[in-house]
Design a protein around this motif. Sequence first.
Motif: not given
Length: 325
Positions: A198, A258, A275, A277-278, A288, A290, A316
């Motif tokens: 990412h 994160r 957004n 993301l973690s 994942i 989001l 993905y």
Amino acid sequence: MPVTDVITDPENLTMTVIADLAAPVERVWKAYSDPRQLERFWGPPGWPATFTAFDLVVGGRARYTMNGPRGEQSSGSWEFLSIDGPHGFEVLDSFVGDDGEPLDGFPSMRMTFGFAPSAEGTRMTNVSYFDSVEALEQVVAMGAVEGTRMAMSQLDAVLQDLRDYAQGKGTRLEVLDDTHVRITRLVDGPQELVWRAHNDPELMKQWLLGPDGWEMTECVVAARAGETYRNSWAPVGDGAGQAFGFEGEALLVDAPRRAVTTERMQGTEGPVTLNDLSLYEEDGATLITLLIEYPDAETRDMILATGMIDGMETSYARLEDLVLV
């Protein structure tokens, strides 16, 4: 959604949370008595909790901080008053400052947690006892009812083995409310590699492409809070479609777990989304998650109608192939 009911009772100065959980009592007890599991669902989406202390003995204390997407923080502490594992426990819950001391103007409350066998697995009953109607109303006004429902919506993923919960189910969308959606996808690969995929421009150009026939033509990464990023795509060769891109600012970067960013289409003033993301790893697989915040329901529906989820699943799938190489 495991929460069955949230009941506020001004006459008896209580707030009661009832949840039916598809797991045995012993498994639910483990989720509540292990800080690493507890912090996965104690804070609502967008406000994950981090427990920095957890002394599970009578008279012991737990301390946690919930971290908001824009850098906000809210901290609390528990003093364990009684423990009857795996059937439940009782704490004194307080809002605290950086020094761990209770904050003036914020209520403390006694909370009981009970876990009893049920037809579904376990019925969890959590009762908060307040000193006054004003204290109860203050906590409700802070969003405790809806925040509790949203926080508990994360518990199913904790109680199940991660692979059983998500593997083979593709990219999943949950509409949480008018302005929030949660998107999840399990990738069979370690957290470190998924995070790198990412944040490494060369790797991102290999998977973050959406439908076949597109290429990433620009990738500028925001490595720290306050930095800006910029991503652009175009059809390959003479393919159909018009080039486009997104840009925004990193508000929080906590590698490799994160990252929170704003996002808007290049060359426009909005709409702007948030957004969050973690990444969470278990048994060599990474979930994942989001969480997207939209300005309103109309914008949410407009963006989801573009086929975004299908495009994310295609990307993905490429990401999974990439981290398994």
